[in-house]
Motif scaffolding. Structure first.
Motif, PDB file in Angstrom:
ATOM      1  N   HIS A  37      -1.288  -0.508  -7.520  1.00 19.49           N
ATOM      2  CA  HIS A  37      -1.123   0.336  -6.342  1.00 19.49           C
ATOM      3  C   HIS A  37      -2.445   0.979  -5.923  1.00 19.49           C
ATOM      4  CE1 HIS A  37       3.421   0.760  -7.382  1.00 19.49           C
ATOM      5  NE2 HIS A  37       3.068  -0.468  -7.057  1.00 19.49           N
ATOM      6  N   LEU A  40      -4.299  -1.495  -3.891  1.00 16.36           N
ATOM      7  CA  LEU A  40      -3.688  -1.684  -2.578  1.00 16.36           C
ATOM      8  C   LEU A  40      -3.916  -0.492  -1.644  1.00 16.36           C
ATOM      9  CD1 LEU A  40      -0.206  -3.197  -3.527  1.00 16.36           C
ATOM     10  CD2 LEU A  40      -2.210  -4.409  -2.628  1.00 16.36           C
ATOM     11  N   ARG A  45      -7.692  -3.309  -0.150  1.00 14.47           N
ATOM     12  CA  ARG A  45      -6.540  -3.740   0.628  1.00 14.47           C
ATOM     13  C   ARG A  45      -6.029  -5.052   0.053  1.00 14.47           C
ATOM     14  NH1 ARG A  45      -7.249  -3.468   6.961  1.00 14.47           N
ATOM     15  NH2 ARG A  45      -6.977  -1.272   6.477  1.00 14.47           N
ATOM     16  N   GLY A  46      -4.745  -5.293   0.273  1.00 17.12           N
ATOM     17  CA  GLY A  46      -4.132  -6.532  -0.162  1.00 17.12           C
ATOM     18  C   GLY A  46      -3.322  -7.167   0.954  1.00 17.12           C
ATOM     19  N   ILE A  61      -6.098  -9.502  -3.093  1.00 14.93           N
ATOM     20  CA  ILE A  61      -6.483  -8.094  -3.085  1.00 14.93           C
ATOM     21  C   ILE A  61      -7.998  -8.019  -3.262  1.00 14.93           C
ATOM     22  CG2 ILE A  61      -6.249  -5.845  -4.210  1.00 14.93           C
ATOM     23  CD1 ILE A  61      -3.494  -6.843  -5.269  1.00 14.93           C
TER      24      ILE A  61
END
Length: 148
Positions: A37, A40, A45-46, A61
């Protein structure tokens, strides 16, 4: 089929895909949901390719802090359909748009992933294997050609 940003709610499907791969394997539990998390939401960013609601074909990611490709995996049953390249290209474009000039990654030597990255323009750093036994690669902004 939908290419979209990954969210923490995607975690079960991301782990399913990650543990399904047969190269660059990961021991379950070595990375926690909190780590996933953070990548992300905080570090980068993913993206996912969602075949239908709740079913992810693959994910990528990238870490915007240092340009590290933290993850790029496709469900082995769906290899060869272009999902990996779509994920790769959107991630690389975004990382370079963040102002980075060089990206890096590590992958298992002599693997399908190594061949994939070489085709996408990545070059070995010449540093040998890292602490995880991965071969290190880099991609410089001036060498990036998303249409290669």
């Amino acid at each position: 089929m939908l290419l979209r940003l990954a969210t923490p709610e995607d975690s079960p499907e991301l782990w399913r895909v990650r543990y399904a791969v047969t190269e660059n394997t990961l021991t379950p539990g070595r990375i926690a949901d909190t780590d996933l998390h953070a990548y992300l939401q905080d570090y980068g960013r993913g993206w996912v390719i969602e075949l239908e609601p709740g079913r992810i074909a693959g994910f990528a990611i990238g870490d915007a802090r240092d340009g590290n490709i933290w993850a790029l995996f496709v469900d082995p049953a769906l290899h060869g359909q272009g999902h990996g390249r779509r994920l790769h290209d959107v991630m690389v474009d975004w990382l370079f748009a963040q102002g980075l000039t060089r990206l890096n990654l590590g992958t298992e030597p002599d693997s399908r992933a190594e061949a994939f990255y070489r085709r996408a323009g990545w070059r070995p750093t010449g540093e040998g294997l890292d602490a995880h036994g991965d071969k290190r690669f880099e991609l410089n902004r001036e060498d990036w050609n998303p249409h290669a």
